[in-house]
Structure formats: structure tokens, C-alpha cells
Write a protein that holds these residues in place. Structure first.
Motif, short mmCIF file in Angstrom:
data_model
loop_
_atom_site.label_atom_id
_atom_site.label_comp_id
_atom_site.label_asym_id
_atom_site.label_seq_id
_atom_site.Cartn_x
_atom_site.Cartn_y
_atom_site.Cartn_z
N VAL D 182 0.85 -1.19 0.00
CA VAL D 182 0.00 0.00 0.00
C VAL D 182 0.89 1.24 0.00
O VAL D 182 1.82 1.36 0.79
N ASP D 183 0.58 2.15 -0.92
CA ASP D 183 1.28 3.40 -1.06
C ASP D 183 1.45 4.08 0.30
O ASP D 183 0.46 4.37 0.98
N PRO D 184 2.70 4.35 0.74
CA PRO D 184 2.89 4.99 2.04
C PRO D 184 2.18 6.34 2.14
O PRO D 184 1.89 6.81 3.23
N GLY D 185 1.89 6.96 1.00
CA GLY D 185 1.15 8.22 1.01
C GLY D 185 -0.19 8.09 1.69
O GLY D 185 -0.70 9.02 2.29
N GLN D 186 -0.79 6.88 1.60
CA GLN D 186 -2.09 6.66 2.24
C GLN D 186 -1.96 6.74 3.75
O GLN D 186 -2.81 7.32 4.41
N THR D 187 -0.88 6.18 4.28
CA THR D 187 -0.67 6.23 5.73
C THR D 187 -0.43 7.67 6.16
O THR D 187 -0.97 8.11 7.18
N GLU D 188 0.34 8.40 5.38
CA GLU D 188 0.63 9.78 5.75
C GLU D 188 -0.64 10.61 5.75
O GLU D 188 -0.87 11.40 6.67
N ALA D 189 -1.47 10.40 4.73
CA ALA D 189 -2.71 11.16 4.67
C ALA D 189 -3.57 10.83 5.89
O ALA D 189 -4.21 11.71 6.47
N ALA D 190 -3.59 9.54 6.28
CA ALA D 190 -4.39 9.15 7.44
C ALA D 190 -3.85 9.82 8.69
O ALA D 190 -4.62 10.30 9.53
N LYS D 191 -2.52 9.88 8.83
CA LYS D 191 -1.95 10.55 9.99
C LYS D 191 -2.36 12.01 10.04
O LYS D 191 -2.69 12.54 11.10
N PHE E 96 -1.16 17.16 -0.08
CA PHE E 96 0.08 16.65 -0.67
C PHE E 96 0.13 16.91 -2.17
O PHE E 96 -0.89 17.08 -2.83
N GLN E 97 1.35 16.83 -2.69
CA GLN E 97 1.54 16.96 -4.14
C GLN E 97 0.74 15.90 -4.90
O GLN E 97 0.10 16.18 -5.90
N ARG E 98 0.79 14.64 -4.39
CA ARG E 98 0.11 13.56 -5.11
C ARG E 98 -1.26 13.25 -4.53
O ARG E 98 -1.75 12.14 -4.61
N PHE E 99 -1.89 14.21 -3.88
CA PHE E 99 -3.28 14.14 -3.41
C PHE E 99 -3.46 13.13 -2.29
O PHE E 99 -4.04 13.44 -1.26
N ASN E 100 -3.03 11.86 -2.50
CA ASN E 100 -3.16 10.83 -1.47
C ASN E 100 -4.58 10.70 -0.96
O ASN E 100 -4.81 10.53 0.24
N LEU E 101 -5.55 10.75 -1.86
CA LEU E 101 -6.92 10.42 -1.43
C LEU E 101 -6.96 8.93 -1.11
O LEU E 101 -6.21 8.15 -1.69
N PHE E 102 -7.86 8.54 -0.18
CA PHE E 102 -7.98 7.12 0.15
C PHE E 102 -8.62 6.40 -1.03
O PHE E 102 -9.78 6.63 -1.38
N ALA E 103 -7.83 5.51 -1.65
CA ALA E 103 -8.23 4.95 -2.95
C ALA E 103 -9.46 4.07 -2.86
O ALA E 103 -10.18 3.91 -3.84
N HIS E 104 -9.71 3.49 -1.67
CA HIS E 104 -10.82 2.53 -1.59
C HIS E 104 -12.11 3.18 -1.13
O HIS E 104 -13.11 2.50 -0.97
#
Ligand SMILES: Nc1ncnc2c1ncn2[C@@H]1O[C@H](COP(=O)(O)OP(=O)(O)OP(=O)(O)O)[C@@H](O)[C@H]1O
Ligand SMILES: Nc1ncnc2c1ncn2[C@@H]1O[C@H](COP(=O)(O)OP(=O)(O)OP(=O)(O)O)[C@@H](O)[C@H]1O
Ligand SMILES: [Mg+2]
Ligand SMILES: [Mg+2]
Lengths: 301, 256, 254, 301, 254
Positions: D182-191, E96-104
Motif C-alpha cells: 500500500v502506497d505509504p502516502g495513504q498512511t501519511e494522509a491518514a496521519k 500533498f503533491q500527489r493528493f493521497n486520497l484514500f483509494a478505496h
């Protein structure tokens, strides 16, 4: 909006809490962890003690650990793991490619293979190969060269075919997942330099899929080490079977099983180390895309 | 003339015999030397010698023996196999020994269980690949239920070894195995097992052949008769303490 | 002299969507054509059709006089096999927005992979040429690095070198700088400018109107799968004739 | 450089080959594929014919297919698969999280668990649970509440513990791979929206890891269906054991194994369909990043 | 009035690399600060330290007067637990630069995830507020879409809405437009402009000097982990005092 005071490096307008900026940063101590560690070790020691004091004759374990029957069984187990895995991986790659092929005949053939061999018990597959003579008494090219099936289907051969072909069906699914995980951009780039579909797979996609393929295949190799014991029904003399033969005669069941377990753990330890080395080897070059938010230098890729 | 082997065997110069060394002292591997040992092994060697060929042993799991006979992988089987009517659908048996199912328990329970009659309502186990579980049930019907006592709970174990382990953990209160094998384990683990009464069934142990191998069957029968005549048979029985299990004369397909 | 690329009424649909709705275009030998247009207008799809990453559904494309992707028999066009398509692709090289360097190979291995595996050139020769190309894009010292260890601008220059190593007659670029940090764009554009001066035929999809103005012989504006307007950069960028073009250029120029 | 002629839509200056632009595009016919399909089917038919005519009594197969012993074995097999997999997945997730924890005690504990249970043969693990009484004759809290170990360790219980704990070690590795994917960006966004480590795992990371986890776990569930048969040694009466009990009595080995195989295939077919449905369910939302070169619309993601 | 952010001599090292080498900065309530600088200068690292995605090795940061990441005891600073850090993070939102929306998760689920799971707001309330935010960023009709079905510009606006749903006191932006097609940048900048006008405190790392000039109260130029120069946009962008700043601005402006 009040215009901001530009902060001179060194400290802002004497607000007292800000003085702490130069205090020591303390690393966390984690006392809880050490207590947990102690408790875990104590529990562990208790279990080990129970086993040592239980109705287990450790001298017997020591005595049979290097018995020649056990060692030759170990060699057979390792050899069969190597051969069957080689066959399994070869078939797995072949059928993974077939199942993703644009050709529907190949695709359906591969689907059938995966369904059938994942779906039937390994024991049955082994017995079918071993007893193939019930269906085909002789094999070869009729009139030209022929053998009695039972002479060809030695326990080694039947075990190899049974384990290898069965493994191939599982590996095919893993390889398919691995191929799907490779950035499609890699395939496109390979096409633009004139590679055909198969060359692209061989030179570009599979080497990169390895990263995803190795951990589950590692699981499967480790399973295979132990799966070889199923082959004892068709008289392949692997380590567990040889341990059993000994306990049939001397009634030291748990002791002989512990001997086998010690060797299995040794083999699995070697394999786990091997897996980590391979993983590191194929991690070379890292992911296709840098981690999000990472600097363009990619130092942390 | 009866003891000459068929031409096929003579040409090959060997008799391929299946065994599975899990049945001491009939057939097992000596843990020290890791070689095949036992009454069946010695007897098989003697038969081959009488027929003027060598014996070649193949270790095959018990359940695989009859299929291996059918595919021609082996010529005959010597593994303490009982001659049963169901098995005779696919094979002819040359019977060479008797066997009886024997109840036994462990010393720890010997005060509580003194005779087979005390087993009613208890758990009794035996190897599930034999016909003992069925025989225990029959015995229970006749001697427990028949006399108004609770029935025996019959447990099919993976093998005789497993039955003995379960006896030690007291999951089972008694077990059954062949009276030809029990003495071996009494000697191996002294003061552990206590036999209960005498064997409660009598069956025949035989060598199976495919229906197509009538010639070999008769040759082996002849060889066995010769070995009985010259005393080798009795000598081998004595070597393994099996005098009680002698079968004379040799018969064909007489098991029940 | 036959044109290098001729596209005639090219059509490509994805399900109900007409990604290319009859595109016709000629590119002469040595010409540099820049393609601009809004997102989804079919620019990438058109490049991908020239390079046969997509198979066209209607019309035809010739590269260097050879009909691509199909073989004519009587009145009908039969698709070529994978192997023949691979051979035809050698005429053109492609540089992607996201570089798509082979992640498991070093820079040098990336460049010699095509010459050695596809063209069956002897390895030492391929290495020597690869080193010359690396000099040309200014990255000779990076030959043992893996792509992930390079900045985007460096990766893109390697991607260009990889395409050049196959000695193509045309280079196709799909937004080669739009994934780069602004500071890194310059190096890549410099390499492209150099190629254009060297006489390479190039089709460049780009949002860098400054580059288009400076280097292109012709600018093509696409919208909704069609060529709306084309002409010399000076005319098209400063004084477009269609309203849609004007709108687009106003939005892109800051 | 010659200035290019701007091509008027419709056709360029009458160069003859260009006329073909309006000819029909023919879909490929693939005669070769149909011939291949025919050959494969023929070979397949030959194998089936050989089996039908071989020394296999198909009437016996038919007769035992719905025998009550077989059907109850089937129920036990399926039930054990469900329970053991549930335990295995729960343990797998737990230990995967532990092995990636910043706490070294948890990490080493999890590593030991994975090494030990992947490393020892399942047969031994089953026998150890089943014969736990040899080491611990009674379990419970001494003085307060106690049971005889053999009463607690029924064949069902020992099988469940053996299979489930063993499976957990394998699943932990798979889950670890999934979490890493899973893209670490997802964890960062959640934090950044204030989630703690565990909430992030539960709400954000694990649901997305499912996509990578499901295919190998599918493989393992299918293996588990057949692995239950190892439990026959400790008297768990699953389908293969019941089939064996029948052939020990009637010597119809291959026939009874075919009966078991038919049911296994049926169960595996159902599971495969279930796996595909689950895969589709978790494919919702697709990959984090659009495919390379795809339009921003992401219609093809 | 205490400043919203105070950073004092902040240091952060990655192995041998000093990513932040003593950064001090104050941001007042309602101020908009743009941070510019070359790649690798530590801009992202600084934002990540404010939001505690990285733990600092030296110096200290206060947000809204509260010391973050550490608890003082006598002369020493002890790190806070995961749970306390999570609570402190609620003061700031990050884009963030790459948005990082929750994909699911769908767009709506993305926005209400924080309010419902972290703040434990009742679901219907959270949904109502999410819809208001979606109206504000102009994407109310996309509430049932998954992130992969949206363009980059749309994804970025959803990311802003997701951050706003937590009602933070500060918004941190890390190159919010640099992964977008030029045509899509405008919409995102419009939303940000709107936020700035509404009085939100914002720290924006960006290469969009036009935006900085128009919206920022102050521009900060960073290089090699240090603040080189800061000042009002008009001064810093048109008439920088340091050579390195001049160089950088010349490279970025076309
Ligand atoms: N493989 C595909 N499957 C389905 N639709 C596709 C595919 N490739 C492209 N499209 C669609 O075709 C249309 C044209 O896409 P294309 O990528 O050519 O646009 P573009 O002009 O390159 O846009 P951009 O500037 O965003 O790259 C878009 O609507 C896109 O979604
Ligand atoms: N997690 C990390 N591990 C190791 N090095 C890191 C890490 N994060 C950042 N760095 C390094 O720290 C330095 C500063 O990085 P940072 O991402 O803050 O720069 P930046 O100014 O945001 O650059 P860009 O404009 O490329 O985003 C870079 O050299 C980078 O490689
Ligand atoms: Mg495009
Ligand atoms: Mg950055």
C-alpha cells in the motif's frame, strides 16, 4: 492581518517558553518493552521446561539426530524439494503466461490446468501417477520404443511429477499476480524498442515481477519441504517416513518426530535466509516510481 | 515341479516382494542397522531361495499394496496381510500364519481393568487400516450390549503406534493389536502393557497374488510346504517368538 | 521525397469513446511537429497509434512509405503479426511522460538492452555507442546508477538516449517534461533542441509553448480527437484562427 | 528542410498507395487457434477414454459419491477449513502487524512464531497438540478450575489449533507483503487527519492491502481444504479419511480417491468463484495512481 | 496574540544529510506564507516537521502556542506518545503533491472518514458538512465517485475539502499543483485563493510564483536546509538580495 515580525535566526521576541528550544531531546526509554520482553521469555522458558521434563527421552533424540536413515531421508527431502520446485516454477511461469495470452485456446487450457490441479488432493495425484499402469500399462511410441509404465514411474518419478505439477498450478497464480504488479509502462517501453511479447516477458517483466513473486513462492518452497512427506505413501523415502519407520520399531514417536522437526527447522532456516538474499538481489533498482513526497534524488527509494 | 517359478520370474532372476516395515516383529527396520528385519522378511528370503531366485524388497504403504500387485510393480506381498473375503475380489491368498486380535491396556489402568469384560463402556482403539475396529464392535455387541452392559466406544487410530500413544495419554482405556506383535512391544517397553485375556478372534495371514498369477501362487505354496517339511518354518517362528501363530498345513483363500 | 509519416483519416475508439475521430497529418523528413491540446483530446493516443502501441480502427498510417500494422490483400487490410509489428516499431522511438526506464537495469544496461537483445549487436560495440550517447546527454558518470537513484530530469535524458540507441528515423515525445520539477525541465529541453538541430524527425506532445515557439516547424492543435488547426508556431500561438485554440492558449500561458 | 504541405483532411496529394486508407480493416481469423483447440480436445478425450476403460470401476465411484460417511466427511472438511482459516487469518494479521511494529519485543516474538511454525511439519504440530497431555496432563488454573487435557484436546480442537496456528504463520507473511504494497502516502494522509497507527491500519491500509492479499490467501484456503486431510492422523474424520476407511475395508483405493476428488473439485470451484467475487469487491476504487500514460479521466484505471 | 506557528532552530538529519539545518520561522494567525526553493532544499521536510510526519532532532516548534511532539520535564524534552501526537495533528491539515486520497473510499467517504472515525461526529452531521465543503470546491456532483475516476485537479480539490473537514487552524500545502496538467491548475489555485481570503493560516510550498505574488503575505526562500531570505512577495520575487535567490528565480520564471 498584522504584518508578521520577521524572526531573526536565534530566537523570537523573548517569549519565555521558547527558551526551551535548546534543551536536550531525550530518546524514549520504553520500560514497558523490557518488562514485556522479560515476561515473554519467562513464559517461553516455562514451556521449554515442561517439554524437557515431560515424558520425552531427550537422549533418544540425540542418538537418532544423525542416524544414517535420518540423514539419507534428509537428503532425499531436500533433493525432491529442489527438483519439484524447479518443475513447479517452470510450469507456473508457463501457465501464467498462457492464462494471460491473447489466444483463447491456451487461456482455457491453462485455466483448466490450474482448476484441476489446485482442486484435487495431492495424495490422489501422487497415487494416480504411481498407479498410472492401471490406465496405461505401457508408455512410449507404440511399435518403436516402449517401456513398462511401472518401470518408468519409479517412486522418485511419480513424486516429482505429482509434486511438481501440483505446485505448478499454485505457482501459476502467484506468477500471474506478479506479472500484473509490474507497471504496464515497462511493457510499453519494451515494445517501443522493438521487443516481441515473449522477449518483453523474459527480459523486462519477469525480472521485475520477481520482487512480488519471491515472498509467496518462499512460502511455497517451505511448504514443499514438508509436503514431500505426503510422498511417503508411494514409498519415497523422505525424512519423515524414515523417522516413522524407526518409531514403528522402537515406539519412540514424539522423540523421532522431534528429530525430524529439528532438521526441518534447519532446512527452513537456510531457505529463509536464502529467500531474504534473493529478495535483496531483486530489490535492486527498487520500485519503478519513487515513493510519494520523496525528493527527486530518490536517495530513499 | 510345483515349486518351480514361472519362466518370467526365472528369467528376471528375482522375486519382487512388497512389504511395509511398520509391523514388528513381522516386518520392520532394525533402528540400529536400518535394515529390513522380521519373520516375513526371513520367510520371503527363504521362499525365493527355494525357487532359485533372489528376493527384491519394495517398501510400499499398506493401502498401496494391492494396487501395486495389479499394476505389476510387485509379484507378491509379505506384510502380515490378513486374508479377507473383500480382498479376495482382487487377489488370491496363500495363507501361512494365524493371527488373533488381542486386547491390552497399560499398567496405570491395570487395577481398574482386569479382563475384557471390564471394557464395556470404555474407549478401545485399533489401527483403522485393519479389520480390528470392526471385530471390536462385533465383540462388544456380543459381550457388552448382549449382556445389557454399555457398548465399547471403538476408535480407529492411524496405526498401532498411534493407539499406544493414545493409551498413554489415557484417551483410550484399552487397545487391540495382533497377538503376534504384542510380545515385541512388551519387551521393548517393559512394565507398560498388560494383555487382557486371550486373543478374541482367529484369522489367517497370507501372501496375495493377482488372479493372473496362478502359476506363481502355486509355486510359492509349494515352496512354503517344502520349508515346513524341512523345519525352516518352525525355526523362523521360534526366532521371533511366534510359535503360537503357526499355520499347518498351508492353505489357499481360507481366511474369513 | 516521401514524407516520413503520413496519417490518413485515423480513427480509434475505446468502447463508446471516439479518442481519434479522423486525424490526418503529414510529417516531412527532418521536420519537428509540436502537438498541443487540452487533456483528453487524443494527443497521446495519436502518438501511440504511430508507434503501434494501439491498433487503429479506421484509416491508415505510413511510416517512411511503409503501411504500418496492416498488410493489404485485394480490398482488405489484414493485421500483421506481433513479430512484424515489433520490426516496424524499430523505425520510431518513443519517450514517455513518466520515463519508463527499466527499473531493474542500470543506466548502461537500459541503453544497450535494445541494441543487444533486439538488434543482436555485439555487446562491446553497443557499450561504446551507449557511452557516446551518455556523453551527448551529459550523464556519462551515471552509467552504473539505477533509474530510481536519478532525478526526473536525468531519467528523462536517459530515456532519450535509450530511444536513440535504436537509431530510429523518428522520435515521438509524449509530454516529456510535464512530470519534472521546473528546475530540471531545462536540461531535457536542451537535449531535444540539440536533436532537432541535428535533423531528427520529431513529433512532440507538449505544454511547453516556449519550446514549441522556438524549435517547432509546425504546431498542431487537437481537440476531441480531431486536428482543429495547424500552422507555423508564430502564427498559431500568437494569432490562432479558431476560438477553441485561443481559449486553450489563454489558459496555458500564465 | 522542405516546408511541409499541410494535409487537407480527406486525403493528401493523390499518392496512389494512400488510397487504401478507406479499405476494410479485417479482424484476424486465427485458423491456427482452432486447430490447436481441436488437437487439445482430442488429446483430452483420449485421456478421459483411457481412464474410463482402465481398471477403474466407475459404478463404485457412483455408488459411494453420496454415501453418508463421505457426505459427513465433506461437512467436517468444509467446517474445519472455515474455522482454521478464520483463526489463521486473525493470527496472520496480528503477527504481521507485530512483525512490523516499532516495538522490538513484539517484533522478535512475531519473527519467532513465523519461523517456528513455518519450520516444523504440520503433522508434528498436530501430534503435539493432540498429545499435549504427555507434557501437560491437566490444564487450567491450578486449584481453581482444571480439566483433563485429553478432554479439552478433542480431535476437533487439536486440528483447529494445529491448522490455524500453522496457517497464521504463512498468512502473516502474506499480510506483511500486502501492507508493504500500500502506497505509504495513504498512511501519511491518514496521519494528517489525526488517525493513530492502529486506526490507520484498520481503516485505511488493510482494506487496500486486501487486493494484494486475496490471491495468495485464496491459494492457501484451497490448500487448507486439502490440508485438513493431514488431521486424519489425529482422528478428525474429514472426507479423505472417511474415504480411506471405506477403501481399507473394500480395497477400492483409486475409486474412493476419485470420489473424494470430485467433492474437492466441487468445493474448490465454489471457493474460486468466491475468490473472484471478493477480488472484484476489493478492486473498487482501483489503484492509487492512474496507469501511466492514461488520461486524467482515469476511465481505464 | 501568540503567533500560529513558531519554529526555532529546527534541525532534522537523515543519516549524514542535514535536511534542515536550523530553520526558524514565525507565522501569524491568518497569514499566508509561500515557501520556494530548489529541489532538495528541505521545503517538504519542514512542512512535514510542522505536521509531525517527521520528528525533529533539534530546536522546537509551537503550533498555536503548544509545544509539539515533546513534553518538557525539567531541562529535558521527552517525546509524546503516538496518541498525543495524533491529537496535536488535528490543529493542522495537509495537502500533498500527489493528493493521497484514500483509494478505496468514495469522495464523500474520504471527507467524512476523519470527522466520523477520529472526531466521533454523528454521521448525518458529518455528511451535511461534507456536502457543504463539496459545494465550496465545486464538486458536489462527484460525491459517489472513486478517486481514480477523477482528474488530478478534481482529486486535489477533494484533498483540500478532506483537510478542511477536520476544521484545522492551519493548512499546509506541499506543491499542490505541480502534479497537475496546466489546464487543471487554475481551479485548484482558485480554491486556495478563496481560503486565503477567508482568513485561513496557510503555509504553501509552491513553484507557482504568480500565485505567490498575488496571494502570499510573505515569501520564504530556502536552500540547503536553511532559510536564505524572506520578505513580501513584491520585494523578494522582483528584487531578491541574495545571489542564490536571483539564480533560482531566473531558472523558474520562463
Ligand atoms: N486504453 C484506454 N482505454 C479507454 N480509454 C482511453 C484509453 N486511452 C485513452 N483513453 C481515452 O481517450 C481519450 C484521449 O486520451 P489521450 O490520452 O489520448 O488524451 P491526451 O490528449 O493525451 O490527454 P492528456 O493531456 O491528459 O495526456 C481520453 O478521454 C482518454 O480517457
Ligand atoms: N525520508 C527520507 N530519508 C532520507 N532522506 C530524505 C528523506 N526525506 C527527504 N530526504 C532528503 O532530504 C533532503 C530535503 O528533502 P525535501 O523533500 O525536504 O526537499 P524539497 O525542498 O521538498 O525538494 P523538492 O522540491 O524536490 O520536493 C533531500 O536531499 C532529500 O533527499
Ligand atoms: Mg496524454
Ligand atoms: Mg518537496
Amino acid at each position: 492581518m498584522s504584518g508578521p515580525a520577521v524572526a531573526a535566526p536565534g530566537g523570537p521576541a523573548g517569549v519565555s517558553p521558547y527558551e526551551i528550544a535548546h534543551l536536550t531531546h531525550v530518546r524514549p526509554k520504553h520500560y514497558g518493552r523490557w518488562i514485556a520482553a522479560a515476561l515473554v521469555l519467562a513464559a517461553f522458558a516455562a514451556v521449554v521446561k515442561a517439554f524437557v521434563e515431560g515424558q520425552i527421552a531427550w537422549a533418544v533424540v540425540g542418538q537418532f539426530l544423525t542416524a544414517s536413515a535420518i540423514l539419507s531421508g534428509l537428503v532425499n527431502t531436500v533433493a525432491m524439494t529442489v527438483w519439484a520446485m524447479a518443475l513447479g516454477v517452470a510450469l507456473g511461469v508457463l501457465f501464467a503466461i498462457m492464462v494471460m495470452s491473447p489466444n483463447p485456446v491456451l487461456r482455457w487450457l491453462a485455466r483448466f490446468y490450474i482448476w484441476f490441479f489446485r482442486g484435487t488432493p495431492l495424495l490422489l495425484q501422487l497415487l494416480l501417477w504411481f498407479n498410472l499402469a492401471l490406465v496405461f500399462p505401457r508408455i512410449g511410441i507404440p511399435g518403436l520404443i516402449e517401456w513398462r509404465t511401472v518401470d518408468v514411474m519409479t517412486p522418485f518419478m511419480a513424486t516429482l511429477l505429482g509434486l511438481g505439477i501440483n505446485q505448478g498450478a499454485y505457482t501459476a497464480e502467484v506468477v500471474r499476480g506478479g506479472i500484473l504488479s509490474v507497471d504496464p509502462g515497462q511493457t510499453e517501453a519494451a515494445k517501443t524498442i522493438g521487443m516481441t511479447r515473449l522477449t518483453t516477458l523474459r527480459r523486462i517483466v519477469l525480472p521485475q515481477a520477481m520482487r512480488v513473486i519471491i515472498p509467496p513462492v518462499g512460502n511455497e518452497v517451505i511448504s514443499m519441504v514438508k509436503l514431500t512427506s505426503v510422498a511417503s505413501v508411494i514409498q519415497y523415502s523422505e525424512i519423515l517416513r524414515n523417522a516413522q519407520t524407526i518409531y514403528f520399531a522402537n515406539a519412540r514417536v514424539i522423540e523421532l518426530l522431534i528429530v525430524a522437526a529439528i532438521w526441518y527447522l534447519a532446512v527452513v532456516t537456510v531457505l529463509t535466509v536464502g529467500q531474504h538474499l534473493l529478495e535483496r538481489r531483486f530489490a535492486r533498482g527498487g520500485r519503478t516510481q519513487p515513493r510519494p513526497e520523496a525528493g527527486a534524488e530518490g536517495a530513499q527509494a | 515341479a510345483a515349486q518351480t517359478a514361472p519362466d518370467r520370474i526365472k528369467q528376471a532372476g528375482k522375486l519382487v516382494i512388497a512389504t511395509f516395515p511398520n509391523y514388528a516383529p513381522i516386518t520392520y527396520k532394525d533402528p540400529g542397522s536400518n535394515t529390513l528385519t522380521g519373520f516375513d522378511i526371513d520367510l520371503g528370503e527363504a521362499i525365493a531361495k527355494t525357487l532359485g531366485v533372489k528376493a527384491e524388497w519394495q517398501e510400499i504403504a499398506f493401502a498401496q499394496m494391492l494396487p501395486s500387485l495389479q499394476t505389476g510393480r510387485v509379484d507378491m506381498v509379505m506384510a502380515g496381510m490378513s486374508d479377507l473375503p473383500t480382498r479376495r475380489e482382487v487377489a488370491d491368498f496363500v495363507d501361512y500364519m494365524t493371527s488373533g486380535a488381542q486386547f491390552y491396556t497399560i499398567t496405570a489402568l491395570a487395577n481398574e481393568i482386569k479382563s475384557p469384560a471390564d471394557l464395556c463402556g470404555k474407549s478401545v482403539g485399533a489401527s483403522r487400516s485393519t479389520n480390528w475396529p470392526q471385530q471390536i464392535g462385533d465383540w462388544s455387541k456380543a459381550n457388552c450390549e448382549g449382556k445389557g452392559k454399555p457398548a465399547i466406544t471403538v476408535v480407529g487410530t492411524e496405526g498401532s503406534v498411534d493407539a499406544r500413544t493414545q493409551l498413554k495419554t489415557q484417551r483410550l482405556q484399552a487397545a487391540v493389536q495382533g497377538n503376534e506383535t504384542l510380545p515385541y512391544f512388551q519387551k521393548l517397553e517393559p512394565n507398560t502393557y498388560v494383555p487382557l485375556g486371550k486373543a478374541f478372534t482367529q484369522s489367517l495371514v497370507g501372501i496375495p497374488f493377482t488372479k493372473a498369477e496362478g502359476g506363481l501362487r502355486d509355486a510359492v505354496k509349494g515352496a512354503l510346504e517344502k520349508l515346513q517339511a524341512d523345519g525352516t518354518y518352525d525355526q523362523l517362528l521360534a526366532k521371533y517368538g511366534l510359535q503360537d501363530n503357526a499355520l499347518k498345513p498351508i492353505s489357499i483363500n481360507k481366511g474369513e | 521525397m516521401t514524407p516520413m509519416i503520413v496519417a490518413l483519416d485515423v480513427r480509434k475508439t475505446f468502447g463508446p469513446l471516439k479518442a481519434l475521430d479522423g486525424v490526418s497529418l503529414e510529417v516531412a523528413r527532418g521536420e519537428v511537429v509540436c502537438v498541443i491540446g487540452p487533456s483528453g483530446s487524443g494527443k497521446s493516443t495519436f502518438l501511440r497509434c504511430i508507434n503501434q502501441l494501439e491498433r487503429i480502427d479506421g484509416g491508415a498510417i505510413w511510416v517512411n512509405g511503409e503501411l504500418i500494422g496492416y498488410r493489404r490483400e485485394g480490398d482488405r487490410l489484414f493485421p500483421l503479426s506481433d513479430r512484424e509489428v515489433a520490426r516496424q516499431r524499430l523505425a520510431s522511438g518513443m519517450v514517455f511522460q513518466r520515463f519508463n526506464l527499466f527499473a531493474h537495469l542500470t543506466v548502461l544496461q537500459n541503453i544497450i538492452e535494445g541494441p543487444v537483445t533486439v538488434l543482436r549487436r555485439p555487446r562491446p560495440e553497443a557499450v561504446a555507442e551507449a557511452m557516446a550517447l551518455l556523453e551527448r546527454v551529459g550523464l556519462a558518470d551515471k552509467r552504473e546508477s539505477y533509474p530510481a537513484e536519478l532525478s526526473g530530469g536525468q531519467q528523462q535524458r536517459i530515456a532519450i538516449a535509450r530511444a536513440l540507441a535504436m537509431k530510429p528515423e523518428i522520435l515521438l515525445f509524449d509530454e516529456p517534461t510535464s512530470a519534472l520539477d521546473p528546475e530540471l525541465v531545462g536540461d531535457v529541453l536542451a537535449v531535444m533542441r540539440d536533436l532537432a538541430r541535428g535533423g531528427m524527425t520529431m513529433v512532440v506532445v507538449t505544454h511547453e509553448l516556449g519550446f514549441a515557439r522556438e524549435v517547432a516547424n509546425r504546431v498542431v492543435f487537437m481537440d476531441r480527437g480531431r486536428v482543429v488547426e495547424q500552422g507555423p508556431p508564430a502564427t498559431l500561438l500568437s494569432n490562432p484562427s479558431h476560438a477553441r485554440t485561443r481559449e486553450f492558449i489563454a489558459a496555458v500561458l500564465p
